[in-house]
Scaffold this motif. Structure first.
Motif: not given
Length: 153
Positions: A27-28, A17, A13, A33, A36, A20-25
């Motif tokens: 989630d993915s 990118d 991930a 958070e 992660c 990428i924000t920690n929140a998006s990471l």
């Protein structure tokens, strides 16, 4: 260190990118958070992630030519190759340099505005580098794949 499935997903991930924000990471990869972010910091500290950078457009920067330049030395002397490698580090148009096996000693990736610009660069810069006795250029006609990232085997 062994990488588990989540570590590999995190690496893929952020390789795709780096912003990428920690929140998006989180989630993915299916984590909250905090764990992660902890894993990401560990992957950075353990050297799996060497850094983050932006990919610039050669076209927008008017660098339409990319050449793979094979360099041969007449003699193989450690001091000479060390000087060559130090000088190459300071030349921005040389975007990559590899010491290779085969008929060449080094393979450079060089960018230039056009063929005239590249020719002048070879004449005025590359041929004057320490140890260089032969230069062979392979011009890229079209870039098919760029920065594909490393595979996680």
């Amino acid at each position: 260190m062994d990488l588990d499935r989540i570590d590999r997903e995190i690496l893929l991930a952020v390789q795709a990118d780096g912003r990428i924000t920690n929140a998006s990471l989180a989630d993915s990869v299916g984590l909250s958070e905090t764990p992660c972010a902890r894993r990401l910091r560990r992957l950075e500290a353990d050297g799996f992630i060497e850094g983050y950078r932006a990919t610039l457009s050669r076209r927008a920067l008017d660098l339409g030519l990319m050449a793979f330049t094979q360099i041969r030395f007449g003699m193989h002397d450690r001091e000479l190759t060390d000087r060559f490698e130090r000088e190459v580090q300071g030349i921005p148009r040389i975007v990559a340099c590899h010491n290779v096996a085969g008929t060449a000693d080094y393979m450079l990736t060089v960018v230039a505005r056009d063929l005239d610009d590249y020719g002048a660069f070879v004449r005025d810069v590359i041929r004057t580098l320490p140890g260089v006795t032969s230069v062979e250029s392979i011009l890229s006609l079209r870039e098919v794949k760029r920065h594909g990232g490393l595979p996680l085997l």
